[in-house]
Structure formats: C-alpha cells, structure tokens
Design a protein around this motif. Structure first.
Motif, PDB file in Angstrom:
ATOM      1  N   LEU A   1     -35.888 -34.490  10.819  1.00 27.95           N
ATOM      2  CA  LEU A   1     -34.889 -34.192   9.792  1.00 27.95           C
ATOM      3  C   LEU A   1     -35.494 -33.359   8.669  1.00 27.95           C
ATOM      4  N   LEU A   2     -36.692 -33.730   8.242  1.00 35.04           N
ATOM      5  CA  LEU A   2     -37.360 -32.988   7.177  1.00 35.04           C
ATOM      6  C   LEU A   2     -37.708 -31.573   7.631  1.00 35.04           C
ATOM      7  N   ASN A   3     -38.077 -31.428   8.889  1.00 37.33           N
ATOM      8  CA  ASN A   3     -38.430 -30.106   9.410  1.00 37.33           C
ATOM      9  C   ASN A   3     -37.235 -29.158   9.447  1.00 37.33           C
ATOM     10  N   THR A   4     -36.023 -29.725   9.456  1.00 42.57           N
ATOM     11  CA  THR A   4     -34.821 -28.883   9.497  1.00 42.57           C
ATOM     12  C   THR A   4     -34.199 -28.710   8.110  1.00 42.57           C
ATOM     13  N   ALA A   5     -34.936 -29.048   7.055  1.00 42.18           N
ATOM     14  CA  ALA A   5     -34.386 -29.030   5.692  1.00 42.18           C
ATOM     15  C   ALA A   5     -33.790 -27.676   5.313  1.00 42.18           C
ATOM     16  N   ALA A   6     -34.352 -26.597   5.836  1.00 44.65           N
ATOM     17  CA  ALA A   6     -33.856 -25.261   5.501  1.00 44.65           C
ATOM     18  C   ALA A   6     -32.437 -25.025   6.018  1.00 44.65           C
ATOM     19  N   PHE A   7     -31.989 -25.867   6.957  1.00 44.35           N
ATOM     20  CA  PHE A   7     -30.673 -25.671   7.568  1.00 44.35           C
ATOM     21  C   PHE A   7     -29.647 -26.714   7.124  1.00 44.35           C
ATOM     22  N   TRP A   8     -30.036 -27.624   6.225  1.00 46.50           N
ATOM     23  CA  TRP A   8     -29.127 -28.706   5.847  1.00 46.50           C
ATOM     24  C   TRP A   8     -27.821 -28.167   5.281  1.00 46.50           C
ATOM     25  N   ARG A   9     -27.896 -27.225   4.341  1.00 50.44           N
ATOM     26  CA  ARG A   9     -26.674 -26.722   3.711  1.00 50.44           C
ATOM     27  C   ARG A   9     -25.750 -26.088   4.751  1.00 50.44           C
ATOM     28  N   GLU A  10     -26.300 -25.220   5.571  1.00 50.93           N
ATOM     29  CA  GLU A  10     -25.491 -24.510   6.562  1.00 50.93           C
ATOM     30  C   GLU A  10     -24.823 -25.480   7.533  1.00 50.93           C
ATOM     31  N   ARG A  11     -25.581 -26.441   8.035  1.00 50.47           N
ATOM     32  CA  ARG A  11     -25.041 -27.359   9.036  1.00 50.47           C
ATOM     33  C   ARG A  11     -24.033 -28.333   8.435  1.00 50.47           C
ATOM     34  N   LEU A  12     -24.293 -28.790   7.228  1.00 50.67           N
ATOM     35  CA  LEU A  12     -23.358 -29.712   6.591  1.00 50.67           C
ATOM     36  C   LEU A  12     -22.063 -29.012   6.210  1.00 50.67           C
ATOM     37  N   MET A  13     -22.156 -27.803   5.673  1.00 51.53           N
ATOM     38  CA  MET A  13     -20.951 -27.060   5.306  1.00 51.53           C
ATOM     39  C   MET A  13     -20.076 -26.806   6.532  1.00 51.53           C
ATOM     40  N   ALA A  14     -20.711 -26.482   7.655  1.00 54.75           N
ATOM     41  CA  ALA A  14     -19.950 -26.233   8.878  1.00 54.75           C
ATOM     42  C   ALA A  14     -19.269 -27.502   9.378  1.00 54.75           C
ATOM     43  N   ALA A  15     -19.886 -28.658   9.115  1.00 51.11           N
ATOM     44  CA  ALA A  15     -19.348 -29.928   9.619  1.00 51.11           C
ATOM     45  C   ALA A  15     -18.311 -30.547   8.694  1.00 51.11           C
ATOM     46  N   LEU A  16     -18.299 -30.153   7.412  1.00 50.99           N
ATOM     47  CA  LEU A  16     -17.409 -30.785   6.436  1.00 50.99           C
ATOM     48  C   LEU A  16     -15.989 -30.229   6.549  1.00 50.99           C
ATOM     49  N   THR A  17     -15.264 -30.730   7.516  1.00 47.12           N
ATOM     50  CA  THR A  17     -13.872 -30.324   7.699  1.00 47.12           C
ATOM     51  C   THR A  17     -12.933 -31.071   6.756  1.00 47.12           C
ATOM     52  N   ASP A  18     -13.426 -32.136   6.123  1.00 46.08           N
ATOM     53  CA  ASP A  18     -12.709 -32.869   5.079  1.00 46.08           C
ATOM     54  C   ASP A  18     -13.597 -32.904   3.844  1.00 46.08           C
ATOM     55  N   PRO A  19     -13.025 -33.197   2.672  1.00 40.40           N
ATOM     56  CA  PRO A  19     -13.841 -33.215   1.455  1.00 40.40           C
ATOM     57  C   PRO A  19     -14.994 -34.214   1.497  1.00 40.40           C
ATOM     58  N   LEU A  20     -14.818 -35.334   2.198  1.00 39.78           N
ATOM     59  CA  LEU A  20     -15.881 -36.330   2.301  1.00 39.78           C
ATOM     60  C   LEU A  20     -15.876 -36.888   3.718  1.00 39.78           C
ATOM     61  N   LEU A  21     -17.039 -36.862   4.360  1.00 36.11           N
ATOM     62  CA  LEU A  21     -17.135 -37.356   5.730  1.00 36.11           C
ATOM     63  C   LEU A  21     -18.398 -38.183   5.918  1.00 36.11           C
ATOM     64  N   VAL A  22     -18.334 -39.081   6.889  1.00 36.33           N
ATOM     65  CA  VAL A  22     -19.479 -39.902   7.272  1.00 36.33           C
ATOM     66  C   VAL A  22     -19.852 -39.546   8.704  1.00 36.33           C
ATOM     67  N   PHE A  23     -21.127 -39.269   8.919  1.00 39.24           N
ATOM     68  CA  PHE A  23     -21.632 -38.927  10.248  1.00 39.24           C
ATOM     69  C   PHE A  23     -22.659 -39.981  10.645  1.00 39.24           C
ATOM     70  N   ILE A  24     -22.365 -40.736  11.681  1.00 37.88           N
ATOM     71  CA  ILE A  24     -23.213 -41.858  12.075  1.00 37.88           C
ATOM     72  C   ILE A  24     -23.957 -41.544  13.365  1.00 37.88           C
ATOM     73  N   ALA A  25     -25.275 -41.743  13.321  1.00 37.16           N
ATOM     74  CA  ALA A  25     -26.141 -41.590  14.494  1.00 37.16           C
ATOM     75  C   ALA A  25     -25.987 -40.204  15.113  1.00 37.16           C
ATOM     76  N   ASP A  26     -25.591 -40.126  16.383  1.00 39.82           N
ATOM     77  CA  ASP A  26     -25.579 -38.830  17.061  1.00 39.82           C
ATOM     78  C   ASP A  26     -24.474 -37.896  16.572  1.00 39.82           C
ATOM     79  N   GLU A  27     -23.639 -38.348  15.622  1.00 43.87           N
ATOM     80  CA  GLU A  27     -22.686 -37.445  14.968  1.00 43.87           C
ATOM     81  C   GLU A  27     -23.377 -36.581  13.916  1.00 43.87           C
TER      82      GLU A  27
END
Length: 222
Positions: free
Chosen positions: A151-177
């Motif tokens: 997870l730490l090694n992918t820190a440079a991509f956190w913003r991009e990946r989270l923005m793409a996944a946030l289809t609602d204003p607030l979401l919870v992603f559990i385990a393999d989600e």
C-alpha cells in the motif's frame, strides 16, 4: 442470501462488538447485547447457520466467532447508508470544515480513528497516522505487513485510484474492494471534499468504520 430480522440483528451485534474489541465472540455474549430478547442457545444455532453461509468463522475450536469480510460489508455499508454521527467518540471535539491546514486535519483524522489518513487538495498530498496502523495487532501477521508495505509503495497513485472509485461522495471499500491495492487485510473509507479534494482513512480490516464514516461525513460535499 437475504438475512431474516433475527440473523441480521445477530450479525450486526457481533460485527459492532468485534470492531470495538477485536476478540472472537460467544453466543452468550451476543445474546446479552441483542436489541430484543433471545436465548444464547438460539443465538448459537443462528451463528452456526451464519458460519455455514460464509458470514462468520471460528478461528479456534474453543473460541467464539468473528465476522468475515462479507459480514463486515453488510453491516458497514449499512452504517454508510445511515451516515449517522451517533457512534462518534464522546467528549471529543469533532473536526470542523474551517480547518484549513491539511497536515493538521490529516493528523487529527488519523488520531480520531487510529488509522492512516490521506488528504489530497490542489497540488498538495498529505499522509499521517501510519504509526497507528503499524501498532495494530493485525500487523503481527507477516502477510498483512507485506500488504501494508505494498500500500505504501503505491502512495503515488492513491489520489488517482480513489478519485476514480468515488462514485458517491462517501464510500467504504472493504478488503479486496480496496481501489488502492486489493488486499484481504485492509479497508478504506474515502470521501470527496469538494473542489477536487478528497480524504481517506486506511486501516486494518478491523478498523473503526463507524468513527471513520462519521469523521469524514462532516466534510462531505455532494
């Protein structure tokens, strides 16, 4: 498979207790905390059914049960839908929209939830609270520790990946989600803050989702 009222209540009672205490739970313990009267024998039978259906596991022969990722999804997504502040930490001042310092806000969120916090706003990206994740009992597992390193090694991509996944204003992603890095050991609660900004809390599977949801909900913009 849809759960009836009793099994749903047993599952929610068990999940909330597990997220708070982290220990396997017995039928007697759950029966004493149900929202309506039910015997421990009935709870024991229902827990056996929930285990067969993949919602609970028994880590040791003599231990109680703990929830699976699927059970967590059911209960935690219900928390998200409720978007309630009822489970916020008592006697602590909640974060305010007026907090302008992203570093201070990230540290505050991390402290409130005891999870890693990430805030991206404009050209700035701030991380805080990794020490809370590293101190969690779940990180004693070598596989979980390796996943956290990934997870730490992918820190440079956190913003991009989270923005793409946030289809609602607030979401919870559990385990393999988890959109940052699919893993059986970590979850993410993320929210849009407006003007292209976002905040996320990352923690072990047994993170305090109720606190994470209520803390981020204070800042959510549709």
């Amino acid at each position: 498979m849809a759960l009836d009222v009793r099994r749903s209540a047993i599952l929610e009672t068990l999940v909330r207790a597990y997220l708070h205490d982290g220990a396997p739970l017995s039928s007697q313990f759950i029966a004493g905390r149900m929202p309506f009267p039910v015997s421990s024998a009935t709870v024991r039978n229902e827990m056996a059914v929930l285990e067969k259906e993949g919602y609970l596991v028994q880590p040791h022969v003599s231990a109680g049960r703990i929830p699976t990722a699927e059970a967590l999804r059911i209960v935690v997504h219900r928390m998200r839908e409720q978007r309630s502040l009822a489970h916020a930490i008592p006697h602590r001042e909640a974060p305010h929209r007026e907090v302008a310092d992203n570093g201070a806000l990230a540290r505050r969120l991390a402290y409130e939830v005891h999870a890693a916090a990430f805030i991206a706003s404009g050209a700035q990206e701030v991380f805080a609270g990794f020490e809370f994740v590293l101190a969690s009992p779940e990180l004693r597992d070598g596989e979980a520790l390796a996943d956290f390193a990934q997870l730490l090694n992918t820190a440079a991509f956190w913003r991009e990946r989270l923005m793409a996944a946030l289809t609602d204003p607030l979401l919870v992603f559990i385990a393999d989600e988890n959109p940052i890095f699919p893993t059986a050991h970590f979850s993410v609660v993320a929210a849009r803050l407006g003007s292209g900004a976002l905040a996320a809390l990352v923690g072990p599977l047994r993170m305090r989702y109720d606190l994470a949801i209520s803390s981020l909900d204070h800042f959510v913009t549709a």
